[in-house]
Design an enzyme around this catalytic site. Structure first.
Site, mmCIF file in Angstrom:
data_model
loop_
_atom_site.group_PDB
_atom_site.id
_atom_site.type_symbol
_atom_site.label_atom_id
_atom_site.label_comp_id
_atom_site.label_asym_id
_atom_site.label_seq_id
_atom_site.Cartn_x
_atom_site.Cartn_y
_atom_site.Cartn_z
ATOM 1 C CD GLU A 44 3.910 4.681 74.204
ATOM 2 O OE1 GLU A 44 4.841 4.162 74.165
ATOM 3 O OE2 GLU A 44 2.885 4.563 74.037
ATOM 4 C CB CYS A 74 -0.121 -0.489 75.434
ATOM 5 S SG CYS A 74 0.051 -0.457 77.190
HETATM 6 N N1 SAH Z 1 -4.022 -1.112 82.078
HETATM 7 C C1 SAH Z 1 -5.491 -0.972 81.421
HETATM 8 C C2 SAH Z 1 -5.261 0.207 80.308
HETATM 9 C C3 SAH Z 1 -4.042 0.069 79.431
HETATM 10 S S1 SAH Z 1 -3.860 -1.054 78.336
HETATM 11 C C4 SAH Z 1 -5.817 -2.241 80.926
HETATM 12 O O1 SAH Z 1 -4.875 -3.191 80.854
HETATM 13 O O2 SAH Z 1 -6.702 -2.412 80.705
HETATM 14 C C5 SAH Z 1 -5.313 -1.018 77.195
HETATM 15 C C6 SAH Z 1 -5.469 -2.272 76.432
HETATM 16 O O3 SAH Z 1 -4.502 -2.764 75.497
HETATM 17 C C7 SAH Z 1 -5.797 -3.442 77.481
HETATM 18 O O4 SAH Z 1 -6.782 -4.251 77.141
HETATM 19 C C8 SAH Z 1 -4.461 -4.443 77.142
HETATM 20 O O5 SAH Z 1 -4.760 -5.531 77.678
HETATM 21 C C9 SAH Z 1 -4.429 -4.166 75.804
HETATM 22 N N2 SAH Z 1 -2.664 -4.361 75.351
HETATM 23 C C10 SAH Z 1 -1.751 -4.364 76.215
HETATM 24 N N3 SAH Z 1 -0.537 -4.575 75.365
HETATM 25 C C11 SAH Z 1 -1.030 -4.996 74.275
HETATM 26 C C12 SAH Z 1 -0.386 -5.677 72.873
HETATM 27 N N4 SAH Z 1 1.156 -5.780 73.094
HETATM 28 N N5 SAH Z 1 -1.381 -6.076 71.960
HETATM 29 C C13 SAH Z 1 -2.523 -5.824 72.160
HETATM 30 N N6 SAH Z 1 -3.160 -5.447 73.177
HETATM 31 C C14 SAH Z 1 -2.501 -4.915 74.169
HETATM 32 FE FE1 SF4 Z 2 -0.532 -2.354 83.083
HETATM 33 FE FE2 SF4 Z 2 -1.402 -4.807 81.997
HETATM 34 FE FE3 SF4 Z 2 -2.743 -2.748 81.083
HETATM 35 FE FE4 SF4 Z 2 -0.338 -2.992 80.598
HETATM 36 S S1 SF4 Z 2 -1.982 -4.323 80.068
HETATM 37 S S2 SF4 Z 2 -0.863 -1.219 81.247
HETATM 38 S S3 SF4 Z 2 0.692 -4.200 82.150
HETATM 39 S S4 SF4 Z 2 -2.721 -3.494 83.336
#
Ligand code: SAH
Ligand code: SF4
Length: 362
Positions: free
Chosen positions: A97, A355
């Site tokens: 994505e 995400c």
């Molecule tokens: N792997 C990295 C970057 C990708 S996720 C990380 O975890 O930081 C980017 C942000 O979106 C992160 O802070 C993550 O915790 C948040 N995130 C992931 N899934 C989410 C969701 N379902 N609702 C809200 N925030 C979410």
């Molecule tokens: Fe990976 Fe966690 Fe970031 Fe999702 S929130 S992309 S599982 S590191």
């Protein structure tokens, strides 16, 4: 005969130059090719798309390289029109994505760094799908090119050949917050950033590139040591080791105290503040007590807190925090700890903008 063709988006300007020089072509052609790739945003190596490339150069390129553009498998707009989400196909049949966001005049691309993710955060759609593979630098660069192309007005025939047409809206901001953990794919991500930052190309400013990590301690320390000029965001979500480990399984590998020590080192070495992300989950980490705990944890550190109300996913039962509670959380950080914070608007939730959620639907 070399194996897989070279993806041109994998190469820095210098590497592209070296490749053409190795083939006994003039560096002038390399410079032209670079301009076609990143200024004209060409969609093929054809004579139509790259008219000023000599046929002998084109023939060699067609034989040994490819233009790794990523075809759109699916494209969805949010109802408010501010967010467009692309599901892009990779050559091995996988999909990732990329999101184009237009808020208050800023255009930002949210790009992926891996297919899936190995970190397993319980509330994250990408985490729920597990890890498949790292992206190559070219696959990361191609996402930015995809968004830059989408922003470009349809070229008129007269403008087709104008490489330095600056009238188009430019892609200016990149966040590595799509699928995957960027510091788990460190070398490819940094190589891609070098290409994205090239002033003769997409020319993204280092201050407009933000990398978000779940808290990969060795990666944060390496970023500090290399003094990479970019913005760092660290996903915290909880201010105690036990609370964090329940949401972020890799917290058992890189515990909170080690993570905070690495963040301190990073800020001390680079002089930069860190953005701390906090996904707000109702009844889990959104109380006044939680706000005070994060305030204490970040005391004395150059920090800003980014609060993200949970985007619900099928694999996790939690609910997003109500906006009143989010505001109260913010108020405590500001009034008691002088800690600046933002609440990310949940724009685009109607297109499953969390995400990895589009890939899960697929
Ligand atoms: N792997 C990295 C970057 C990708 S996720 C990380 O975890 O930081 C980017 C942000 O979106 C992160 O802070 C993550 O915790 C948040 N995130 C992931 N899934 C989410 C969701 N379902 N609702 C809200 N925030 C979410
Ligand atoms: Fe990976 Fe966690 Fe970031 Fe999702 S929130 S992309 S599982 S590191």
């Amino acid at each position: 005969m070399s194996a897989a063709p070279i993806n041109l988006y994998d190469l820095t300007r210098e590497q592209l130059r070296a490749l053409l020089v190795r083939w006994d072509f003039s560096p002038v052609h390399a410079a032209r090719l670079w301009n076609y790739l990143y200024l004209a945003l060409a969609d093929s190596l054809s004579a139509e798309a790259m008219p000023e490339l000599p046929e002998k150069v084109r023939a060699r390129l067609l034989k040994e390289t490819r233009l790794g553009l990523l075809p759109t498998a699916r494209e969805t707009d949010s109802s408010d029109g501010f967010t467009r989400k692309y599901l892009l196909s990779l050559t091995d049949g996988e999909a990732i994505e990329t999101v184009l966001m237009r808020f208050t005049g800023r255009v930002t691309a949210c790009v992926s760094s891996q297919v899936g993710c190995a970190m397993g955060c319980v509330f994250c759609a990408t985490g729920q799908m597990g890890y498949t593979r790292h992206l190559t630098p070219g696959e990361i660069v191609a996402q930015a090119v995809h968004v830059a192309r989408a922003l470009r007005p349809k070229p008129t025939p007269e403008k087709c050949h104008l490489l330095n047409d600056t009238s188009r809206p430019r892609l200016r901001n990149i966040v590595l917050m799509g699928m995957g953990e960027p510091l788990h794919n460190y070398d490819a991500v940094m190589h891609a950033i070098d290409i994205l930052r090239d002033e003769a190309g997409l020319a993204l400013g280092a201050e407009r590139i933000t990398l978000s990590t779940v808290g990969v301690v060795p990666g944060i320390l390496r970023l500090a040591k290399e003094k990479r000029p970019l913005n760092l965001a660290v996903s915290l979500h909880a201010a105690t080791q036990a609370g964090r480990a329940a949401l972020v399984p890799v917290a058992t590998k890189w515990p909170l105290d080690e993570l905070m020590a690495a963040c301190r080192t990073y800020s001390e070495t680079t002089g930069r503040k860190i953005f701390y992300e906090w996904t707000l989950i109702e009844g889990k980490n959104d109380s006044a007590e939680d706000a005070r705990a994060v305030g204490e944890l970040l005391r004395g550190l150059p920090a800003q807190v980014n609060l993200i109300p949970l985007n619900p996913t099928t694999g996790y039962a939690g609910a997003p925090t109500h906006s009143a509670a989010a505001k109260n959380f913010q108020h405590i950080l500001a009034s008691e700890f002088k800690l600046p914070s933002t609440v990310r608007q949940r724009r685009g939730i109607d297109i499953a903008a969390g995400c990895g959620q589009l890939a899960v639907l697929e």
